[in-house]
Design an enzyme around this catalytic site. Structure first.
Site, PDB file in Angstrom:
ATOM      1  N   ALA A  37       0.876  -1.229   0.005  1.00  0.00           N
ATOM      2  CA  ALA A  37      -0.074  -0.136   0.122  1.00  0.00           C
ATOM      3  C   ALA A  37       1.004   1.436  -0.106  1.00  0.00           C
ATOM      4  O   ALA A  37       0.215   2.412  -0.205  1.00  0.00           O
ATOM      5  CB  ALA A  37      -0.791   0.133   1.194  1.00  0.00           C
ATOM      6  N   SER A  70       4.573   1.029  -1.009  1.00  0.00           N
ATOM      7  CA  SER A  70       5.291   1.255  -2.053  1.00  0.00           C
ATOM      8  C   SER A  70       5.473  -0.309  -2.659  1.00  0.00           C
ATOM      9  O   SER A  70       4.753  -1.215  -2.359  1.00  0.00           O
ATOM     10  CB  SER A  70       6.796   1.098  -1.348  1.00  0.00           C
ATOM     11  OG  SER A  70       7.182   0.004  -0.572  1.00  0.00           O
ATOM     12  N   ARG A  96       8.069  -3.061  -5.565  1.00  0.00           N
ATOM     13  CA  ARG A  96       9.090  -3.120  -6.075  1.00  0.00           C
ATOM     14  C   ARG A  96       8.994  -4.407  -7.011  1.00  0.00           C
ATOM     15  O   ARG A  96       8.041  -5.235  -6.996  1.00  0.00           O
ATOM     16  CB  ARG A  96      10.027  -3.854  -4.809  1.00  0.00           C
ATOM     17  CG  ARG A  96      10.125  -3.239  -3.492  1.00  0.00           C
ATOM     18  CD  ARG A  96       9.271  -3.618  -2.388  1.00  0.00           C
ATOM     19  NE  ARG A  96       9.067  -5.114  -2.206  1.00  0.00           N
ATOM     20  CZ  ARG A  96      10.020  -5.625  -1.482  1.00  0.00           C
ATOM     21  NH1 ARG A  96      11.364  -5.122  -1.148  1.00  0.00           N
ATOM     22  NH2 ARG A  96       9.739  -7.163  -0.963  1.00  0.00           N
ATOM     23  N   HIS A 113      -2.030 -13.012  -2.930  1.00  0.00           N
ATOM     24  CA  HIS A 113      -2.444 -12.198  -1.877  1.00  0.00           C
ATOM     25  C   HIS A 113      -0.945 -11.977  -0.962  1.00  0.00           C
ATOM     26  O   HIS A 113      -0.501 -13.057  -0.638  1.00  0.00           O
ATOM     27  CB  HIS A 113      -3.306 -12.706  -0.647  1.00  0.00           C
ATOM     28  CG  HIS A 113      -3.550 -11.851   0.594  1.00  0.00           C
ATOM     29  ND1 HIS A 113      -4.358 -12.242   1.369  1.00  0.00           N
ATOM     30  CD2 HIS A 113      -2.988 -10.662   0.884  1.00  0.00           C
ATOM     31  CE1 HIS A 113      -4.462 -11.375   2.457  1.00  0.00           C
ATOM     32  NE2 HIS A 113      -3.550 -10.340   1.830  1.00  0.00           N
ATOM     33  N   ASP A 114      -0.304 -10.910  -0.742  1.00  0.00           N
ATOM     34  CA  ASP A 114       1.149 -10.774  -0.259  1.00  0.00           C
ATOM     35  C   ASP A 114       1.232 -11.626   0.863  1.00  0.00           C
ATOM     36  O   ASP A 114       2.362 -12.380   1.006  1.00  0.00           O
ATOM     37  CB  ASP A 114       1.516  -9.533  -0.145  1.00  0.00           C
ATOM     38  CG  ASP A 114       0.636  -8.571   0.643  1.00  0.00           C
ATOM     39  OD1 ASP A 114      -0.211  -9.068   1.158  1.00  0.00           O
ATOM     40  OD2 ASP A 114       0.869  -7.260   0.538  1.00  0.00           O
ATOM     41  N   THR A 115       0.264 -11.909   1.724  1.00  0.00           N
ATOM     42  CA  THR A 115       0.367 -12.614   2.950  1.00  0.00           C
ATOM     43  C   THR A 115       0.477 -13.987   2.843  1.00  0.00           C
ATOM     44  O   THR A 115       1.315 -14.747   3.262  1.00  0.00           O
ATOM     45  CB  THR A 115      -0.787 -12.337   3.830  1.00  0.00           C
ATOM     46  OG1 THR A 115      -0.715 -10.938   4.229  1.00  0.00           O
ATOM     47  CG2 THR A 115      -0.463 -13.034   5.146  1.00  0.00           C
ATOM     48  N   ASN A 117      -6.114  -9.755  11.316  1.00  0.00           N
ATOM     49  CA  ASN A 117      -5.451  -8.568  10.835  1.00  0.00           C
ATOM     50  C   ASN A 117      -5.124  -7.843  12.331  1.00  0.00           C
ATOM     51  O   ASN A 117      -6.203  -7.511  13.133  1.00  0.00           O
ATOM     52  CB  ASN A 117      -6.295  -7.661   9.864  1.00  0.00           C
ATOM     53  CG  ASN A 117      -6.145  -8.166   8.417  1.00  0.00           C
ATOM     54  OD1 ASN A 117      -6.433  -9.494   8.369  1.00  0.00           O
ATOM     55  ND2 ASN A 117      -6.023  -7.215   7.820  1.00  0.00           N
ATOM     56  N   GLY A 168       9.193  -6.608   6.460  1.00  0.00           N
ATOM     57  CA  GLY A 168       9.979  -5.457   6.731  1.00  0.00           C
ATOM     58  C   GLY A 168      10.227  -4.914   8.143  1.00  0.00           C
ATOM     59  O   GLY A 168      10.987  -4.458   8.616  1.00  0.00           O
TER      60      GLY A 168
END
Length: 485
Positions: free
Chosen positions: A12, A14, A16, A235-237, A295, A405
């Site tokens: 949300a 950034s 890459r 889904h990134d998770t 979440n 991160g």
């Protein structure tokens, strides 16, 4: 044999493009492009609306993949729930709305007037959040203009390949999917149709992670080498959980970034009354797994505080801020980090001060004190949610894996071990990219086996740190009572 791949990882704040090279059971990462992201506030007749600038993101992705050079495959993961509407020619109908947009206000309540919350949970097993796709669609005024609905990672894969699909890990966050059958839930779609939102006709076919969608369109001129576009855990998770370097099943994970996702990996969904009352979600994972998680607001609150301070002209860096927080006594002021007051963008230090006054706690007065309050409150939320997840699932947990991160915040890692009373293994920071790339590598035949074998590669590719709990459970119990009122 060496395999080269490109992982497109959009968050949300950034995005890459990471080139991954698989050789001798290890993936080497090379970030070739990074670009900012953020919802854009657009004035309308109904006030401001938040949208994603997907055209700029698309241009950045195409450029990043070209910079990555010839690759064997490409996989895309993004955040969940947001979608684009396309017309009959496959063109965008406006910019996609962002999940924090206030157009969603009251939409969940309107849907629950038709189907009670507990009944919906029994069908889709999803945590009740005001921005779930199903509630966004209840507020969506453009459905009648559309011919296709694509979730954001699927939109980008469609632009790469011309193949419209819905990858199940992201589709499972919509509130429209049955987590047991891994198929669209027609009775839920019927309720949306009853609200004037005929969504069923817009949904593409579902695919599992690892399906090869096809080569990139020739018109994109990606180079002489044809790259296969793979539906990863979009889904990134889901990709991050593949990137958890676990050696056994008795682990919990915290994917730590703008949001924090706290959960366990299960072979099947849990749709019990207890899970509903604890508001725990059942999201689908790679290889038929279920991500039983909840979440937590995450580092969004700290990030917004930093943005506020910088906007006031202060030179604030994260390393100095965390160092200052480390010098502040712990658990002096704690807040419910999931309080809806912290969901919209804005002045987080002022909001924290308001909550502190309301709960009769000391008001943080320095940036270090604000940061310590946020980090303590995050660790406390991890403690609470992990206990709920373990109790509702029956899964025994002996270690917590923190990835993403947020693990660069060593204070947060240590406080998570202290709060949960469990050892924390932190790493990899690039779990999402590694999970994305590992699924790609298997899809193109460079890796074999199940999740255990993919995680062997992750462990070989990552640097890990271990944090042991330091006791003092009574102080955490007392802090939890303050937050609970």
């Amino acid at each position: 044999m060496m395999t080269t791949m490109a992982a497109v990882d959009l968050g949300a704040s950034s995005g890459r493009v990471i080139r991954g090279t698989l050789s001798h059971g290890r993936i080497e990462l090379n970030e070739v492009a990074r670009f900012p992201n953020g919802a854009v506030a657009v004035p309308t007749g109904h006030g401001e609306r938040l949208h994603w600038d997907v055209l700029r993101l698309w241009a950045e992705i195409v450029n990043g993949v070209r910079v990555a050079g010839p690759v064997d495959s490409i996989g895309i993961d993004t955040w969940a729930v947001d979608y684009a509407l396309l017309d009959g020619a496959g063109a965008l109908i406006g910019y996609p709305s962002a999940y924090r947009c206030d157009r969603n206000r009251g939409a969940a309540e309107r849907f629950f007037d038709r189907m009670p919350a507990h009944e919906l949970y029994g069908k889709v097993g999803l945590q009740r959040l005001p921005f779930n796709t199903i509630f966004q669609l209840a507020a969506e005024e453009r459905v009648g203009l559309a011919e296709t609905l694509l979730l954001l990672p699927d939109l980008l894969s469609y632009w790469l390949t011309g193949v419209p699909v819905a990858e199940v890990t992201n589709a499972s966050t919509t509130g429209l999917l049955d987590p047991c059958t891994r198929q669209w839930r027609t009775d839920v779609l019927d309720e949306l149709a009853g609200m004037g939102r005929d969504v069923a006709r817009l949904l593409p076919r579902l695919v599992e992670p690892g399906e090869v969608l096809g080569p990139t369109r020739a018109s994109l001129q990606m180079g002489d080498k044809s790259a296969s576009v793979v539906a990863v855990g979009s889904h990134d998770t889901a990709s991050a959980v593949v990137g958890v370097p676990a050696v056994a099943d008795d682990f919990a994970y915290i994917s730590c970034g703008t949001w924090s996702l706290v959960g366990v990996e299960l072979p099947a969904p849990v749709l019990s009354r207890e899970a509903f009352e604890a508001n725990i979600t059942n999201e689908l994972g790679v290889d038929g797994t279920t991500r039983f998680l909840k979440n937590v607001m995450g580092l969004w609150v700290l990030g917004e505080a930093v943005r506020q301070w910088r906007g006031q002209g202060h030179d604030v860096t994260y390393p100095r801020l965390i160092a200052a927080a480390s010098e502040v006594p712990g658990l002096v002021t704690v807040v419910d980090i999931d309080d809806p007051v912290f969901l919209p963008p804005g002045d987080m230090p002022a909001r924290i001060a308001d909550v502190a006054r309301r709960t009769r706690q000391p008001v943080p007065s320095t940036r270090g004190e604000v940061a310590r309050c946020v980090i303590d409150s995050l660790a406390l939320a991890y403690r609470r949610v992990l206990r709920q997840v373990v109790e509702a699932s029956g899964r025994e947990v002996s270690v917590v894996h923190m990835v993403g991160g947020g693990i660069q915040n060593r204070l947060l890692c240590q406080l998570t071990a202290d709060a949960t009373g469990l050892p924390v293994v932190a790493g990899p920071a690039e779990a999402t990219a590694l999970g994305n790339l590992a699924v790609q590598a298997r899809a193109v035949g460079a890796l074999r086996g199940g999740l255990a074998e993919l995680r062997d590669v992750v462990r070989a590719s990552a640097e890990l740190a271990r944090y042991e709990p330091r006791g003092d459970e009574a102080r955490w119990d007392a802090a939890q009572r303050r937050v609970s009122g």
